[in-house]
Write a protein that holds these residues in place. Structure first.
Motif, PDB file in Angstrom:
ATOM      1  N   GLU A  67      -1.992  -5.462  -5.767  1.00 51.68           N
ATOM      2  CA  GLU A  67      -2.679  -5.975  -7.152  1.00 51.68           C
ATOM      3  C   GLU A  67      -3.497  -4.802  -7.556  1.00 51.68           C
ATOM      4  O   GLU A  67      -4.093  -5.041  -8.829  1.00 51.68           O
ATOM      5  N   LYS A  68      -3.626  -3.713  -6.825  1.00 48.52           N
ATOM      6  CA  LYS A  68      -4.494  -2.363  -7.535  1.00 48.52           C
ATOM      7  C   LYS A  68      -3.835  -1.818  -8.723  1.00 48.52           C
ATOM      8  O   LYS A  68      -2.490  -1.712  -9.060  1.00 48.52           O
ATOM      9  N   PRO A  69      -4.757  -1.611  -9.615  1.00 49.73           N
ATOM     10  CA  PRO A  69      -4.121  -1.087 -10.864  1.00 49.73           C
ATOM     11  C   PRO A  69      -3.671   0.430 -10.702  1.00 49.73           C
ATOM     12  O   PRO A  69      -2.691   0.816 -11.349  1.00 49.73           O
ATOM     13  N   ASN A  70      -4.233   1.103  -9.715  1.00 48.09           N
ATOM     14  CA  ASN A  70      -3.651   2.412  -9.245  1.00 48.09           C
ATOM     15  C   ASN A  70      -2.538   2.180  -8.451  1.00 48.09           C
ATOM     16  O   ASN A  70      -2.796   2.148  -7.257  1.00 48.09           O
ATOM     17  N   LYS A  71      -1.290   2.531  -8.701  1.00 48.28           N
ATOM     18  CA  LYS A  71      -0.140   2.514  -7.821  1.00 48.28           C
ATOM     19  C   LYS A  71       0.386   3.985  -7.464  1.00 48.28           C
ATOM     20  O   LYS A  71       1.598   3.954  -7.205  1.00 48.28           O
ATOM     21  N   GLN A 119      11.918  -4.716  -7.899  1.00 51.37           N
ATOM     22  CA  GLN A 119      11.950  -4.091  -9.181  1.00 51.37           C
ATOM     23  C   GLN A 119      10.670  -3.852  -9.648  1.00 51.37           C
ATOM     24  O   GLN A 119      10.211  -3.029 -10.580  1.00 51.37           O
ATOM     25  N   GLU A 120       9.549  -4.035  -8.697  1.00 55.04           N
ATOM     26  CA  GLU A 120       8.067  -3.602  -8.971  1.00 55.04           C
ATOM     27  C   GLU A 120       8.050  -2.067  -8.761  1.00 55.04           C
ATOM     28  O   GLU A 120       8.891  -1.779  -8.155  1.00 55.04           O
ATOM     29  N   LYS A 121       6.951  -1.548  -9.285  1.00 58.10           N
ATOM     30  CA  LYS A 121       6.948   0.029  -9.227  1.00 58.10           C
ATOM     31  C   LYS A 121       5.732   0.600  -8.618  1.00 58.10           C
ATOM     32  O   LYS A 121       4.610  -0.080  -8.838  1.00 58.10           O
ATOM     33  N   GLY A 122       5.954   1.907  -8.284  1.00 58.97           N
ATOM     34  CA  GLY A 122       4.651   2.546  -7.930  1.00 58.97           C
ATOM     35  C   GLY A 122       4.830   4.022  -8.448  1.00 58.97           C
ATOM     36  O   GLY A 122       5.981   4.277  -9.282  1.00 58.97           O
ATOM     37  N   ILE A 123       3.943   4.960  -8.456  1.00 57.67           N
ATOM     38  CA  ILE A 123       3.852   6.263  -8.969  1.00 57.67           C
ATOM     39  C   ILE A 123       4.262   7.347  -8.059  1.00 57.67           C
ATOM     40  O   ILE A 123       3.213   7.258  -6.993  1.00 57.67           O
ATOM     41  N   HIS A 124       5.458   7.836  -7.715  1.00 59.64           N
ATOM     42  CA  HIS A 124       5.711   9.013  -6.877  1.00 59.64           C
ATOM     43  C   HIS A 124       5.146  10.195  -7.303  1.00 59.64           C
ATOM     44  O   HIS A 124       5.009  10.445  -8.460  1.00 59.64           O
ATOM     45  N   PRO A 125       4.408  10.926  -6.316  1.00 61.21           N
ATOM     46  CA  PRO A 125       3.433  12.287  -6.855  1.00 61.21           C
ATOM     47  C   PRO A 125       4.583  13.092  -7.803  1.00 61.21           C
ATOM     48  O   PRO A 125       4.090  14.142  -8.430  1.00 61.21           O
ATOM     49  N   ALA A 126       5.674  13.380  -7.076  1.00 63.42           N
ATOM     50  CA  ALA A 126       6.752  14.118  -7.791  1.00 63.42           C
ATOM     51  C   ALA A 126       7.568  13.484  -8.924  1.00 63.42           C
ATOM     52  O   ALA A 126       8.115  14.247  -9.935  1.00 63.42           O
ATOM     53  N   PHE A 127       8.344  12.340  -8.424  1.00 63.38           N
ATOM     54  CA  PHE A 127       9.334  11.737  -9.498  1.00 63.38           C
ATOM     55  C   PHE A 127       8.858  10.701 -10.479  1.00 63.38           C
ATOM     56  O   PHE A 127       9.479  10.172 -11.384  1.00 63.38           O
ATOM     57  N   GLY A 128       7.395  10.388 -10.285  1.00 59.18           N
ATOM     58  CA  GLY A 128       6.851   9.385 -11.451  1.00 59.18           C
ATOM     59  C   GLY A 128       7.407   7.859 -10.997  1.00 59.18           C
ATOM     60  O   GLY A 128       7.551   7.684  -9.669  1.00 59.18           O
ATOM     61  N   GLU A 129       7.577   7.077 -11.816  1.00 57.21           N
ATOM     62  CA  GLU A 129       7.696   5.668 -11.490  1.00 57.21           C
ATOM     63  C   GLU A 129       9.022   5.274 -10.627  1.00 57.21           C
ATOM     64  O   GLU A 129       9.991   5.881 -10.965  1.00 57.21           O
ATOM     65  N   VAL A 130       8.840   4.766  -9.412  1.00 49.19           N
ATOM     66  CA  VAL A 130       9.990   4.465  -8.656  1.00 49.19           C
ATOM     67  C   VAL A 130       9.744   2.922  -8.219  1.00 49.19           C
ATOM     68  O   VAL A 130       8.734   2.446  -8.072  1.00 49.19           O
ATOM     69  N   THR A 131      10.869   2.240  -8.409  1.00 48.97           N
ATOM     70  CA  THR A 131      10.818   0.898  -7.834  1.00 48.97           C
ATOM     71  C   THR A 131      10.772   0.744  -6.406  1.00 48.97           C
ATOM     72  O   THR A 131      11.084   1.769  -5.411  1.00 48.97           O
TER      73      THR A 131
END
Lengths: 152, 152
Positions: A67-71, A119-131
């Motif tokens: 539930e963290k805002p920072n993904k 389909q939920e997402k996180g933020i990859h340090p190099a590629f940006g949004e990834v599911t």
């Protein structure tokens, strides 16, 4: 073939036993030597796989599902196995990989993931949004490269 | 690493069990589908490996080691498995591969090859003169491509 969680688990579950069957009776010449330059030995690769189990796939899945805002994912250190594996035999590394992979897959199955979760997402340090689906596909891809290929 | 017969045998002996560990519990989606176009499925590749055990490596080694004046190898049919495997399950193919590989390695070990034997030559239909050492290295290479690579 589209991503299928159950089909992916078949491969991910079997990998430690495949690697043990492949490597357990080999001389160190096969497993400790690299192919020259900056390439990695089999021993280095198993250390790399262990580090992936510890810090990459499931910790990142946990971030996506939280539930963290920072993904944002922590960056992955591709060279840390040269320190972390020190003093361990190849067999110890294989057993540790097997233990971690089992624990990680048990966690994943306990989550009873839905198509919406995938389909939920996180933020990859190099590629940006990834599911989550992309993350798990990459985990699978990193395992599939040991399979027989059609360029035999 | 230079060619070493004993080191090569370690890999060649273990291959059937590695493939069985890898493939025995997988769904047909993994093993029967190819990657599109003219690529081969895992099922096709195991059939190809069987044909290699039957007609390529050891039959060619026998020609090299024979007293015959004509040391030309028979051409190898890279597509015959599409006919030969018909009606067989993947498990039957794996068991047949295991049986043939074992028989072939027993033959090879019974020959008690010397360094001089390894330099004896046959005539490859495409590449011309090849030594026994080159033939056995290629057999090994075709097995090594299933190993973890340093581009993980």
């Amino acid at each position: 073939m589209n991503f299928s969680l159950s089909k992916s688990l078949e491969i991910l579950e079997g990998t430690p036993c495949v690697l043990i069957a492949m490597l357990q009776n080999l001389s160190p010449e096969w497993t400790s030597n690299n192919e020259g330059g900056q390439t990695w030995s089999v021993y280095d690769i198993i250390g790399h796989l262990i580090h992936g189990e510890r810090t990459d796939w499931i910790p990142r899945a946990e971030i996506i599902l939280s539930e963290k805002p920072n993904k944002k994912f922590e960056p992955f250190d591709r060279l840390v196995q040269f320190e972390e594996s020190k003093g361990m035999s190849l067999r110890q590394l294989l057993d540790e990989f097997k233990r971690l992979r089992k624990k990680n897959l048990e966690y994943l199955q306990s989550k009873k993931l839905t198509d919406i979760n995938l389909q939920e997402k996180g933020i990859h340090p190099a590629f940006g949004e990834v599911t989550l689906s992309q993350l798990l596909s990459t985990w699978l891809y990193m395992t599939l490269i040991i399979f027989p290929k059609s360029h035999v």
